[in-house]
Design a protein around this motif. Structure first.
Motif, PDB file in Angstrom:
ATOM      1  N   THR A 281      33.401 -16.310  67.793  1.00  0.00           N
ATOM      2  CA  THR A 281      34.584 -15.542  68.156  1.00  0.00           C
ATOM      3  C   THR A 281      35.841 -16.127  67.518  1.00  0.00           C
ATOM      4  O   THR A 281      36.702 -15.388  67.032  1.00  0.00           O
ATOM      5  CB  THR A 281      34.746 -15.506  69.691  1.00  0.00           C
ATOM      6  OG1 THR A 281      33.479 -15.209  70.265  1.00  0.00           O
ATOM      7  CG2 THR A 281      35.746 -14.461  70.116  1.00  0.00           C
ATOM      8  N   ASP A 375      30.957  -7.168  66.361  1.00  0.00           N
ATOM      9  CA  ASP A 375      30.338  -8.294  67.050  1.00  0.00           C
ATOM     10  C   ASP A 375      28.922  -7.908  67.463  1.00  0.00           C
ATOM     11  O   ASP A 375      28.669  -6.783  67.855  1.00  0.00           O
ATOM     12  CB  ASP A 375      31.165  -8.646  68.290  1.00  0.00           C
ATOM     13  CG  ASP A 375      30.754  -9.998  68.862  1.00  0.00           C
ATOM     14  OD1 ASP A 375      30.110 -10.779  68.143  1.00  0.00           O
ATOM     15  OD2 ASP A 375      31.094 -10.266  70.017  1.00  0.00           O
ATOM     16  N   GLU A 376      28.020  -8.888  67.402  1.00  0.00           N
ATOM     17  CA  GLU A 376      26.634  -8.674  67.823  1.00  0.00           C
ATOM     18  C   GLU A 376      26.049  -7.463  67.122  1.00  0.00           C
ATOM     19  O   GLU A 376      25.599  -6.506  67.726  1.00  0.00           O
ATOM     20  CB  GLU A 376      26.547  -8.506  69.351  1.00  0.00           C
ATOM     21  CG  GLU A 376      27.262  -9.583  70.133  1.00  0.00           C
ATOM     22  CD  GLU A 376      26.577 -10.949  70.084  1.00  0.00           C
ATOM     23  OE1 GLU A 376      25.481 -11.050  69.522  1.00  0.00           O
ATOM     24  OE2 GLU A 376      27.167 -11.901  70.603  1.00  0.00           O
TER      25      GLU A 376
HETATM   26 MG    MG Z   1      29.901 -13.878  70.558  1.00  0.00          MG
END
Ligand code: MG
Ligand code: ADP
Length: 666
Positions: A281, A375-376
């Motif tokens: 992050t 993200d992901e």
């Molecule tokens: Mg993460």
């Protein structure tokens, strides 16, 4: 083959809707919905050979009376069966109609998993089968019982029997000993034998991998101009200085790679891989800060609303002091909030828009979009990824993934993405201790949990989904929740989340856990993605034997995020796979092992099994086939004007149109 599903017997309006929700609209698409695995009914095992954790077929008859017990929302049907030599208990959940059907001495062919229940090996929720040989098992589609699904596929196959054109050039097929397409489709669903199934698998996998690699080669052949972002050198150090901790060497290195990409005239297409908790992050936020320093807007897309909100909170705290205006756009906002968000994005008032899919819906126009972070990634389809990068003038794309993949493999899987690896955890973490807890030791666990909660810590309970049982989807989680609440830990605050809850209720429950109001969170695997509660130190995984290694690793990454000693308890009888989990905390090792162990469950890496790349990933366990198709793709691309190359290139473009269009290949 492209006719509507209504042409198939047994598919009425309700089923049609269910199929469509699963992305299946035509007879062709239904036939392309390939099984996840097969049940081998050809060799039933004697009851005496059944061990906990085994999945097997048994040929038995009903011995004695059926009993039925009700516990809140549960109906538990229980009976004994015998094969003449041994007696075995069998239970089903919430299938009350079975009671009438299970008359004494009835002969049964059962297929299911043996588990320890109350100290006895028990067959739990087995399927009642007829027939023999290899029976296909499909990914379950909500609203369509397994048997009906099988029948629909069979009808669809019959409808287009002999009609699949063999699109691969014959010379190529002969060269690699690939079977004919009609044979492959038929035997992929209803194999005549193991050999026929293997021939079918090889043919279908070969085609998918070959076309994928040709598509990647086409992509590599086109250079891609993109937004060039220039920022002062000091921006990198300014960002690190603003962080409340000092970056790891891995974080520094990866950010250097990202910074170089941003500055280049080529659009960045980079994936950052790193184990859960490795601090991806911060890298995402850093990239956003660099883009901002260069005068560009960013978007950060998360797969769930909870995760988007979490990022938003983090971004506000870290980025706003740096003069970067953050905004949140998620589905649950009011209409007015939506309008205001759209305006703030379009006017450039927001320097970074953080959200879910809502970021890519129509009507969202960006001001000066220079960077897109997702993200992901493994939770997104390719289409979603590319449609966000459509929103600007070829913005830079950064993908964060917590699924470690061996490097050789990621070159093939994500050939269009450069890879950066965050191979270091922030200091001061104690690695999660993983232990197997067999049923016999369960009672001792609760005392430990209570002690942890007394110390102020929190606990996750994760339960698997029940296959093939739309109606009882949330059942194990609900049962565990009831058991904890009423018997095991009645003095603690316990929350439940599962996939069938309303999103608002789910978010509220997660929120109560995040704030520490709840001590224990019981869930299906919905928490798998990205939830960050550093105070949670224990994870209990029920029926751990049902999860894949990579998934177990993802799950346990939810604990061990703070400074406290953390634990992951695998509730299962010991087996080598689970022992391996206890022996390492290295995600790359787990990924490697997972690949080696991939069973027939993922023979076909079809696109229906999730995102495209996830599907290809399943195929990629076959390194021999990977190499063959890799070499074949190269040979074809070396002489792109030969008739065979033209045929294959046209096929690849058609198959991967969504990905190729986006990057200007046509
Ligand atoms: Mg993460
Ligand atoms: P993931 O890679 O799984 O997305 P996160 O970015 O959520 O990991 O980071 C996990 C936790 O580690 C967060 O609480 C974050 O603040 C913290 N963290 C990240 N980088 C560092 C660092 N260099 N030093 C200390 N803590 C860090």
């Amino acid at each position: 083959m492209d006719i509507a599903l209504t042409g198939i017997k047994g598919i009425g309006p309700a089923r049609l809707k269910a199929f469509e929700a699963a992305g299946i609209h035509t007879v062709r698409e239904l036939v392309m919905f390939l099984p996840r695995e097969y049940r081998d009914l050809s060799a039933p095992v004697p009851l005496s050979a059944l061990k906990p954790g085994d999945t097997a077929a048994v040929r038995v008859r009903v011995a004695g009376e059926v009993s039925e017990r009700r516990a809140r929302k549960l109906v538990i049907t229980r009976l004994y069966v015998t094969d003449g030599a041994e007696v075995l208990p069998v239970i089903w959940y919430n299938q009350p109609w079975l009671k009438k059907q299970m008359t004494p001495d009835r002969e049964l062919l059962l297929y299911g998993k043996a588990e320890m229940k109350n100290g006895y090996v028990t067959l739990v929720s087995p399927a009642i089968e007829d027939g023999d040989g290899l029976i296909p098992v499909y990914r379950s589609i909500p609203g369509i019982p397994a048997r009906a699904l099988r029948q629909s596929v069979e009808a669809a196959l019959r409808l287009c029997e002999g009609q699949w054109p063999d699109e691969l050039p014959e010379a190529l097929r002969r060269r690699h000993g690939l079977c004919e397409r009609n044979f492959a489709m038929l035997n992929a669903h209803f194999p005549q034998s193991r050999e026929a199934l293997e021939a079918a698998r090889r043919r279908i996998a070969f085609e998918e991998l070959l076309l994928y690699q040709v598509a990647l080669a086409l992509f590599r052949h086109t250079g891609r101009e993109g937004v060039q972002i220039d920022f002062p050198d000091s921006a990198v150090e300014d960002f690190w200085a603003a962080l409340p901790f000092s970056p790891t060497n891995a974080q520094r290195r990866v950010l250097q790679e990202v910074a170089a990409d941003l500055r280049s005239t080529r659009a960045m297409a980079r994936m950052v891989q790193g184990d859960v908790g490795s601090g991806k992050t911060a890298i995402a936020f850093a990239a956003i800060a660099l883009a901002h320093a260069g005068g560009w807007q960013s978007a950060l897309m998360a797969p769930t609303e909870v995760l988007a909100r979490q990022h938003y909170e983090g971004a506000k705290q870290l980025l706003e002091p740096l003069g970067i205006k953050c905004g949140l756009l998620v589905g649950s906002l009011t209409q007015k909030q939506h309008r205001l968000a759209h305006e703030a994005i379009a006017s450039g008032e927001w320097d970074v828009a953080i959200g879910t899919h809502a970021l890519i819906t129509e009507g969202v126009a960006y001001n000066r979009l220079g960077l897109v972070v997702t993200d992901e990634q493994h939770r997104f389809g390719v289409r979603q990824r590319t449609s966000l990068s459509d929103k600007g003038d070829q913005p830079n794309v950064l993908v964060m993934s917590a699924t470690p993949i061996p490097r050789t493999l990621s070159l093939i899987l994500y050939g269009d993405l450069e890879i950066s690896i965050v191979d270091e955890l922030p200091p001061g973490r104690t690695p999660v201790q993983t232990r197997i807890v067999p049923e016999a030791k369960r009672a001792g666990l609760y005392g430990f949990l209570r002690k942890e909660v007394k110390k102020g810590r929190q606990v996750y309970f994760v339960c698997p989904l029940v296959e093939e049982s739309e109606a009882i989807d949330a059942l194990p989680a609900e049962a565990v929740y009831e058991d904890l609440r009423t018997k095991r830990l009645p003095d603690l605050n316990i929350e439940l989340v599962h996939g069938r809850m309303k999103p608002a209720d789910k978010d509220a429950a997660l929120e109560r856990f995040r704030t520490g109001e709840a001590d224990v969170l019981v869930s299906t695997t919905v928490i798998e993605v990205g939830v960050n509660v550093p105070n949670a130190t224990v994870m209990v995984i029920e029926n751990a034997e049902r999860f894949g290694l990579a998934q177990l690793h993802q799950l346990r990454g939810r604990v061990g995020r703070g400074a406290h000693e953390s634990w992951c308890f695998l509730m299962a009888e010991p087996n080598p796979r689970l022992k391996f989990m206890c022996s390492t905390t290295d995600g790359f090792k787990v990924a490697q092992k997972d690949m080696e162990l991939r069973g027939p469950g993922e023979l076909f890496g079809t696109r229906q099994s999730g995102t495209l790349t996830a599907g290809i990933g399943a195929l990629a366990g076959d390194t021999e086939l990977l190499k063959l198709t890799h070499d074949e793709a190269r040979a074809l691309m070396a002489d792109p004007d030969s008739p065979d190359s033209r045929t294959v290139i046209a096929l690849a473009k058609e198959r991967f149109a969504d990905r190729l269009e986006d990057i200007g290949v046509n």
